[in-house]
Design a protein around this motif. Structure first.
Motif, PDB file in Angstrom:
ATOM      1  N   SER A  94       0.884  -1.290   0.062  1.00  0.00           N
ATOM      2  CA  SER A  94      -0.018   0.006  -0.018  1.00  0.00           C
ATOM      3  C   SER A  94       0.968   1.289  -0.068  1.00  0.00           C
ATOM      4  O   SER A  94       0.382   2.269  -0.581  1.00  0.00           O
ATOM      5  CB  SER A  94      -1.068  -0.022   1.121  1.00  0.00           C
ATOM      6  N   GLU A  95       1.845   1.339   0.646  1.00  0.00           N
ATOM      7  CA  GLU A  95       2.813   2.505   0.639  1.00  0.00           C
ATOM      8  C   GLU A  95       3.295   2.755  -0.641  1.00  0.00           C
ATOM      9  O   GLU A  95       3.230   4.110  -1.213  1.00  0.00           O
ATOM     10  CB  GLU A  95       3.819   2.457   1.843  1.00  0.00           C
ATOM     11  N   ARG A  96       3.900   1.851  -1.220  1.00  0.00           N
ATOM     12  CA  ARG A  96       4.489   1.895  -2.551  1.00  0.00           C
ATOM     13  C   ARG A  96       3.277   2.262  -3.548  1.00  0.00           C
ATOM     14  O   ARG A  96       3.347   3.262  -4.620  1.00  0.00           O
ATOM     15  CB  ARG A  96       5.061   0.674  -3.039  1.00  0.00           C
ATOM     16  N   ILE A  97       2.024   1.781  -3.401  1.00  0.00           N
ATOM     17  CA  ILE A  97       1.105   2.299  -4.270  1.00  0.00           C
ATOM     18  C   ILE A  97       0.846   3.480  -4.243  1.00  0.00           C
ATOM     19  O   ILE A  97       0.660   4.256  -5.283  1.00  0.00           O
ATOM     20  CB  ILE A  97      -0.125   1.309  -4.061  1.00  0.00           C
ATOM     21  N   ALA A  98       0.711   4.239  -2.950  1.00  0.00           N
ATOM     22  CA  ALA A  98       0.241   5.513  -2.872  1.00  0.00           C
ATOM     23  C   ALA A  98       1.639   6.465  -3.493  1.00  0.00           C
ATOM     24  O   ALA A  98       0.894   7.580  -4.011  1.00  0.00           O
ATOM     25  CB  ALA A  98       0.078   5.739  -1.256  1.00  0.00           C
ATOM     26  N   ARG A  99       2.712   6.272  -3.190  1.00  0.00           N
ATOM     27  CA  ARG A  99       3.674   6.848  -3.682  1.00  0.00           C
ATOM     28  C   ARG A  99       3.742   6.960  -5.127  1.00  0.00           C
ATOM     29  O   ARG A  99       3.981   8.336  -5.529  1.00  0.00           O
ATOM     30  CB  ARG A  99       5.037   6.476  -2.975  1.00  0.00           C
ATOM     31  N   ASP A 100       3.636   6.019  -5.873  1.00  0.00           N
ATOM     32  CA  ASP A 100       3.599   5.879  -7.365  1.00  0.00           C
ATOM     33  C   ASP A 100       2.250   6.291  -7.969  1.00  0.00           C
ATOM     34  O   ASP A 100       2.611   7.014  -8.849  1.00  0.00           O
ATOM     35  CB  ASP A 100       3.743   4.206  -7.779  1.00  0.00           C
ATOM     36  N   MET A 101       1.263   6.310  -7.253  1.00  0.00           N
ATOM     37  CA  MET A 101      -0.102   7.006  -7.761  1.00  0.00           C
ATOM     38  C   MET A 101       0.207   8.424  -7.693  1.00  0.00           C
ATOM     39  O   MET A 101      -0.356   9.161  -8.418  1.00  0.00           O
ATOM     40  CB  MET A 101      -1.253   6.605  -7.224  1.00  0.00           C
ATOM     41  N   LYS A 102       0.667   8.939  -6.681  1.00  0.00           N
ATOM     42  CA  LYS A 102       0.679  10.439  -6.472  1.00  0.00           C
ATOM     43  C   LYS A 102       1.701  11.016  -7.616  1.00  0.00           C
ATOM     44  O   LYS A 102       1.646  12.020  -8.274  1.00  0.00           O
ATOM     45  CB  LYS A 102       1.342  10.826  -5.092  1.00  0.00           C
ATOM     46  N   ALA A 103       2.839  10.203  -7.831  1.00  0.00           N
ATOM     47  CA  ALA A 103       3.966  10.824  -8.943  1.00  0.00           C
ATOM     48  C   ALA A 103       2.928  10.624 -10.237  1.00  0.00           C
ATOM     49  O   ALA A 103       3.377  11.496 -11.202  1.00  0.00           O
ATOM     50  CB  ALA A 103       5.084   9.626  -9.030  1.00  0.00           C
ATOM     51  N   TRP A 104       2.387   9.721 -10.606  1.00  0.00           N
ATOM     52  CA  TRP A 104       1.487   9.422 -11.771  1.00  0.00           C
ATOM     53  C   TRP A 104       0.670  10.687 -12.126  1.00  0.00           C
ATOM     54  O   TRP A 104       0.542  11.206 -12.900  1.00  0.00           O
ATOM     55  CB  TRP A 104       0.859   8.065 -11.979  1.00  0.00           C
ATOM     56  N   LEU A 105      -0.017  10.962 -11.150  1.00  0.00           N
ATOM     57  CA  LEU A 105      -1.170  12.009 -11.160  1.00  0.00           C
ATOM     58  C   LEU A 105      -0.489  13.361 -11.378  1.00  0.00           C
ATOM     59  O   LEU A 105      -0.960  14.293 -11.993  1.00  0.00           O
ATOM     60  CB  LEU A 105      -1.791  12.124  -9.806  1.00  0.00           C
ATOM     61  N   LYS A 106       0.837  13.697 -10.661  1.00  0.00           N
ATOM     62  CA  LYS A 106       1.495  14.781 -10.665  1.00  0.00           C
ATOM     63  C   LYS A 106       1.966  14.800 -12.217  1.00  0.00           C
ATOM     64  O   LYS A 106       1.794  15.975 -12.613  1.00  0.00           O
ATOM     65  CB  LYS A 106       2.686  14.914 -10.023  1.00  0.00           C
ATOM     66  N   MET A 107       2.326  13.888 -12.700  1.00  0.00           N
ATOM     67  CA  MET A 107       2.698  13.759 -14.375  1.00  0.00           C
ATOM     68  C   MET A 107       1.496  14.037 -15.200  1.00  0.00           C
ATOM     69  O   MET A 107       1.845  14.812 -16.120  1.00  0.00           O
ATOM     70  CB  MET A 107       3.492  12.685 -14.729  1.00  0.00           C
ATOM     71  N   ARG A 108       0.361  13.607 -14.693  1.00  0.00           N
ATOM     72  CA  ARG A 108      -0.873  14.081 -15.573  1.00  0.00           C
ATOM     73  C   ARG A 108      -1.480  15.342 -15.343  1.00  0.00           C
ATOM     74  O   ARG A 108      -2.562  15.633 -15.882  1.00  0.00           O
ATOM     75  CB  ARG A 108      -1.881  12.930 -15.299  1.00  0.00           C
TER      76      ARG A 108
END
Length: 367
Positions: A145-159
């Motif tokens: 879960s922690e890795r999922i949240a970090r990567d989703m945050k980065a993905w959303l920023k890029m979008r």
């Protein structure tokens, strides 16, 4: 469409992910960091399982949940899921583990039955004299879960999503789809999604007739040195049997060995109170696991974490539309595994305005 999402737990993040893919303008507001260690969807890893006891609707929905996670892994470019299998251990007739197995039978899911001696030979941390049988479902395991949240945050920023962390929402105007944050700043949108978890009732106190807030703890343990390899190769454990509702996530891929128990949960009207574990909480939790684990006194507590989350009376997910706002509580102790699917379903409902369909899906009432 401009959409503001309050809360960046797994439901909020997944809703932002799904809406961003559809080209909508997203503002995501989170009172803490992402991941937020105090959120219901914080922590290192969470279980995903097909065993669901009497909740056959949720068992049926697991296929959609896994498919939705696969879509997320494709977007992130990495999978944060370990299909390590899920073990159940029954200590007496009719206990939680046996109810989970009965659910697998009704759904005609295949699993492997293990006699106590065979189970203890495979998993030497078990005491074969303390349980009736075990069973292994080879599908399911751990979501990181922690890795999922970090990567989703980065993905959303890029979008191009507007992500506002450490920002407390002070008030909501559900009909105007606006929120007031610090310094009396008002954030406006066409649609508002509130996925604030245990903090939902602070924004919508009238929903106290539907939602209850609970506190629980999980403990990370260090096993005896000679059992470390066995635990590293172990499956997740959905239920240890008996009356504790105990479960375990193994120390896989750098994660800790996590013990939790449903019997520990207590009502907590203020989700910010008592968030530091009291002395002895970890040891009390550890002792709940003997039986069926042997040598439990040789395990040491390395960390204790508290969590706060909402429950409904029937342990099903909850949604309610108020004006141009959708309030969501996809928790009741089992929300994380459906996180990616929940986000996709919310995004669909915002476009179709079919709130009834969303509510039925969240309550697992659909065929």
């Amino acid at each position: 469409m401009r959409v503001t999402i309050v809360g960046a737990g797994i439901a909020g993040l997944s809703t932002a992910w799904s809406l961003s893919k559809q080209g909508h303008d997203i503002t995501l507001i989170e009172q803490g960091s992402i991941p937020n260690p105090l959120a219901a969807s914080g922590d290192q890893h969470r279980m995903i399982r097909r065993a669901y006891g009497n909740a056959d609707g949720y068992a049926h929905t697991i296929a959609e949940a896994l498919d939705s996670w696969d879509l997320l892994w494709n977007d992130l470019g990495v999978s944060h899921y370990a299909n390590c299998g899920v073990l159940g251990i029954s200590q007496f007739a009719g206990d939680g583990a046996e109810q989970f197995r009965a659910g697998l039978d009704r759904m005609e899911f295949e699993y492997e039955m293990l006699e106590p001696v065979e189970a203890a030979a495979r998993y030497p941390f078990l005491d074969p004299n303390s349980f009736r049988y075990a069973y292994l479902d080879h599908d399911g395991g751990a979501l990181f879960s922690e890795r999922i949240a970090r990567d989703m945050k980065a993905w959303l920023k890029m979008r191009g999503a507007d992500i506002r962390m450490h920002t407390k929402v002070l008030a909501v105007d559900p009909h105007a789809a606006s929120v007031r944050i610090e310094n009396d700043t008002v954030v406006r949108a066409d649609q508002l999604v509130v996925a604030a978890g245990a903090w939902t009732l602070q924004l919508f106190p009238a929903l106290a007739e539907n939602l209850m807030t609970y506190r629980n703890t999980v403990a990370y343990l260090r096993p005896p040195a000679d059992l470390e390899d066995a635990w590293s190769a172990a499956p997740a454990i959905v239920d240890i049997g008996g009356a504790s509702d105990g479960y375990v996530l193994p120390p896989i891929d750098g994660m800790g060995l996590k013990f939790g128990a449903g019997v520990n949960k207590t009502l907590a009207p203020d989700p910010d109170a008592n968030r530091i574990a009291a002395p002895g909480e970890g040891d009390r939790l550890r002792r709940l696991f003997s039986p069926p684990f042997s040598r439990i006194d040789e395990y040491t507590v390395s960390e204790v974490k508290t969590c706060a989350y909402t429950f409904t009376a029937d342990k099903r997910f909850f949604s309610k539309r108020i004006g141009n706002t959708l309030v969501l509580s996809a928790c009741s102790g089992h929300g994380y595994k459906f996180g990616a699917a929940v986000g996709r379903r919310i995004a669909e409902s915002l476009e179709t305005r079919d709130d009834a369909m969303l509510a039925r899906w969240l309550r697992a009432e659909m065929p």
